[in-house]
Design a protein around this motif. Structure first.
Motif, PDB file in Angstrom:
ATOM      1  N   VAL A  46       0.844  -1.198   0.000  1.00  0.00           N
ATOM      2  CA  VAL A  46       0.000   0.000   0.000  1.00  0.00           C
ATOM      3  C   VAL A  46       0.880   1.248   0.000  1.00  0.00           C
ATOM      4  N   GLY A  47       1.934   1.231   0.808  1.00  0.00           N
ATOM      5  CA  GLY A  47       2.861   2.366   0.860  1.00  0.00           C
ATOM      6  C   GLY A  47       3.474   2.670  -0.489  1.00  0.00           C
ATOM      7  N   ASN A  48       3.890   1.635  -1.205  1.00  0.00           N
ATOM      8  CA  ASN A  48       4.473   1.832  -2.540  1.00  0.00           C
ATOM      9  C   ASN A  48       3.442   2.397  -3.515  1.00  0.00           C
ATOM     10  N   ALA A  49       2.203   1.930  -3.406  1.00  0.00           N
ATOM     11  CA  ALA A  49       1.134   2.432  -4.279  1.00  0.00           C
ATOM     12  C   ALA A  49       0.838   3.908  -3.974  1.00  0.00           C
ATOM     13  N   LEU A  50       0.893   4.271  -2.684  1.00  0.00           N
ATOM     14  CA  LEU A  50       0.670   5.670  -2.305  1.00  0.00           C
ATOM     15  C   LEU A  50       1.768   6.569  -2.860  1.00  0.00           C
ATOM     16  N   LYS A  51       3.016   6.092  -2.768  1.00  0.00           N
ATOM     17  CA  LYS A  51       4.145   6.868  -3.317  1.00  0.00           C
ATOM     18  C   LYS A  51       4.002   7.039  -4.822  1.00  0.00           C
ATOM     19  N   ALA A  52       3.631   5.955  -5.499  1.00  0.00           N
ATOM     20  CA  ALA A  52       3.479   6.006  -6.958  1.00  0.00           C
ATOM     21  C   ALA A  52       2.378   6.989  -7.355  1.00  0.00           C
ATOM     22  N   ALA A  53       1.324   7.029  -6.558  1.00  0.00           N
ATOM     23  CA  ALA A  53       0.181   7.881  -6.894  1.00  0.00           C
ATOM     24  C   ALA A  53       0.377   9.341  -6.487  1.00  0.00           C
ATOM     25  N   PHE A  54       0.986   9.563  -5.319  1.00  0.00           N
ATOM     26  CA  PHE A  54       1.017  10.919  -4.760  1.00  0.00           C
ATOM     27  C   PHE A  54       2.423  11.471  -4.493  1.00  0.00           C
ATOM     28  N   GLY A  55       3.450  10.708  -4.866  1.00  0.00           N
ATOM     29  CA  GLY A  55       4.821  11.190  -4.708  1.00  0.00           C
ATOM     30  C   GLY A  55       5.446  10.763  -3.387  1.00  0.00           C
ATOM     31  N   ASP A  56       6.773  10.863  -3.326  1.00  0.00           N
ATOM     32  CA  ASP A  56       7.524  10.434  -2.140  1.00  0.00           C
ATOM     33  C   ASP A  56       7.187  11.250  -0.893  1.00  0.00           C
ATOM     34  N   ALA A  57       6.650  12.466  -1.089  1.00  0.00           N
ATOM     35  CA  ALA A  57       6.322  13.338   0.050  1.00  0.00           C
ATOM     36  C   ALA A  57       5.207  12.772   0.929  1.00  0.00           C
ATOM     37  N   VAL A  58       4.562  11.699   0.480  1.00  0.00           N
ATOM     38  CA  VAL A  58       3.520  11.043   1.284  1.00  0.00           C
ATOM     39  C   VAL A  58       4.126  10.526   2.591  1.00  0.00           C
ATOM     40  N   PHE A  59       5.408  10.183   2.554  1.00  0.00           N
ATOM     41  CA  PHE A  59       6.103   9.738   3.763  1.00  0.00           C
ATOM     42  C   PHE A  59       7.194  10.745   4.108  1.00  0.00           C
ATOM     43  N   ASP A  60       7.353  11.025   5.412  1.00  0.00           N
ATOM     44  CA  ASP A  60       8.389  11.979   5.814  1.00  0.00           C
ATOM     45  C   ASP A  60       9.772  11.321   5.794  1.00  0.00           C
ATOM     46  N   GLN A  61      10.783  12.058   6.215  1.00  0.00           N
ATOM     47  CA  GLN A  61      12.159  11.561   6.158  1.00  0.00           C
ATOM     48  C   GLN A  61      12.391  10.339   7.039  1.00  0.00           C
ATOM     49  N   TYR A  62      11.482  10.108   7.994  1.00  0.00           N
ATOM     50  CA  TYR A  62      11.625   8.948   8.888  1.00  0.00           C
ATOM     51  C   TYR A  62      10.773   7.771   8.421  1.00  0.00           C
ATOM     52  N   GLY A  63      10.141   7.934   7.262  1.00  0.00           N
ATOM     53  CA  GLY A  63       9.319   6.853   6.718  1.00  0.00           C
ATOM     54  C   GLY A  63       7.911   6.805   7.289  1.00  0.00           C
ATOM     55  N   LYS A  64       7.515   7.875   8.009  1.00  0.00           N
ATOM     56  CA  LYS A  64       6.167   7.930   8.585  1.00  0.00           C
ATOM     57  C   LYS A  64       5.219   8.602   7.596  1.00  0.00           C
ATOM     58  N   LEU A  65       3.990   8.095   7.554  1.00  0.00           N
ATOM     59  CA  LEU A  65       2.975   8.666   6.679  1.00  0.00           C
ATOM     60  C   LEU A  65       2.711  10.119   7.081  1.00  0.00           C
ATOM     61  N   ASP A  66       2.758  11.028   6.100  1.00  0.00           N
ATOM     62  CA  ASP A  66       2.464  12.438   6.351  1.00  0.00           C
ATOM     63  C   ASP A  66       0.981  12.656   6.050  1.00  0.00           C
ATOM     64  N   ARG A  67       0.154  12.428   7.083  1.00  0.00           N
ATOM     65  CA  ARG A  67      -1.297  12.494   6.904  1.00  0.00           C
ATOM     66  C   ARG A  67      -1.766  13.885   6.474  1.00  0.00           C
ATOM     67  N   ALA A  68      -1.130  14.918   7.034  1.00  0.00           N
ATOM     68  CA  ALA A  68      -1.538  16.295   6.703  1.00  0.00           C
ATOM     69  C   ALA A  68      -1.326  16.562   5.212  1.00  0.00           C
ATOM     70  N   TYR A  69      -0.181  16.127   4.696  1.00  0.00           N
ATOM     71  CA  TYR A  69       0.116  16.311   3.273  1.00  0.00           C
ATOM     72  C   TYR A  69      -0.898  15.549   2.411  1.00  0.00           C
ATOM     73  N   LEU A  70      -1.125  14.297   2.777  1.00  0.00           N
ATOM     74  CA  LEU A  70      -2.035  13.452   2.003  1.00  0.00           C
ATOM     75  C   LEU A  70      -3.452  14.036   2.001  1.00  0.00           C
ATOM     76  N   SER A  71      -3.912  14.502   3.167  1.00  0.00           N
ATOM     77  CA  SER A  71      -5.247  15.110   3.266  1.00  0.00           C
ATOM     78  C   SER A  71      -5.350  16.331   2.364  1.00  0.00           C
ATOM     79  N   GLU A  72      -4.307  17.147   2.400  1.00  0.00           N
ATOM     80  CA  GLU A  72      -4.286  18.364   1.582  1.00  0.00           C
ATOM     81  C   GLU A  72      -4.400  18.026   0.094  1.00  0.00           C
ATOM     82  N   VAL A  73      -3.697  16.986  -0.310  1.00  0.00           N
ATOM     83  CA  VAL A  73      -3.690  16.575  -1.720  1.00  0.00           C
ATOM     84  C   VAL A  73      -5.043  16.031  -2.158  1.00  0.00           C
ATOM     85  N   VAL A  74      -5.631  15.143  -1.345  1.00  0.00           N
ATOM     86  CA  VAL A  74      -6.827  14.429  -1.815  1.00  0.00           C
ATOM     87  C   VAL A  74      -8.148  15.129  -1.560  1.00  0.00           C
TER      88      VAL A  74
END
Length: 197
Positions: A46-74
């Motif tokens: 799922v993580g790889n699919a999210l990156k492919a769809a919305f870019g690497d910024a979906v996860f922060d530098q520590y590999g944690k999901l950036d929910r605020a970024y994802l919410s803003e995008v979608v």
């Protein structure tokens, strides 16, 4: 494995409160929305699919999901929201099915905000809709989340209305502060635990 029961309601309807009453009765509850967050963070596919769809910024530098970024995008783009749902919903539905199959009680509850919208209700034996007047729901969410009425209405617009959900619901719980939630839950509990008699 008992009956697979789904419970849903629009934002602010009070489905989480109703689920707490069911849990006091010993009914296992699967929180699909919480599970979705876990899956987005921990499921590599799922993580790889999210990156492919919305870019690497979906996860922060520590590999944690950036929910605020994802919410803003979608949430400002209907197409991207559908794309997110098409990635996440199948994984959450499968995890919910696996979980329900392992339960030993007369029935288990799957709590999901988008139970009908996602189509996951089709795999269930019974569905419950928690409802409340729109004005009550708006006030609850404003108080709970510290947001404006416009922000609540924007969230509501992403969900089906109760009128769309009612024909798909097998039972309805009205959470208006006047009718007893406990009595309504007990009536459904009795119906589900005596369904084979």
């Amino acid at each position: 494995m008992g009956l697979k029961v789904g419970i849903t309601g629009g934002i602010g309807a009070g489905k989480s409160l109703v689920c707490r009453i069911f849990s006091v009765l010993g009914i296992p509850i699967y929180d699909a929305d919480r599970e979705a967050k876990v899956i987005m963070s921990e499921d590599r596919e799922v993580g790889n699919a999210l990156k492919a769809a919305f870019g690497d910024a979906v996860f922060d530098q520590y590999g944690k999901l950036d929910r605020a970024y994802l919410s803003e995008v979608v949430f400002s783009d209907e197409k991207k929201l559908k794309q997110l749902n098409s990635i996440v919903h199948p994984a959450v539905i499968k995890a919910g099915d696996d979980w329900a199959s392992a339960q030993m009680s007369a029935y288990s509850l799957k709590e999901a905000a988008l139970l009908f919208e996602s189509g996951s209700y089709k795999k269930l034996d019974f569905t419950i809709l928690v409802t409340a007047q729109e004005s009550i729901r708006i006030n609850r969410v404003m108080k709970r989340d510290g947001v404006t009425e416009d922000q609540v209405r924007a969230r509501m617009s992403k969900q089906w209305s109760d009128d769309q959900k009612l024909p798909l619901a097998d039972a309805i719980i009205i959470n208006d502060g006047e009718q007893s939630l406990i009595e309504q839950v007990m009536a459904i509990h009795h119906r589900l635990t005596h369904s084979n008699e």
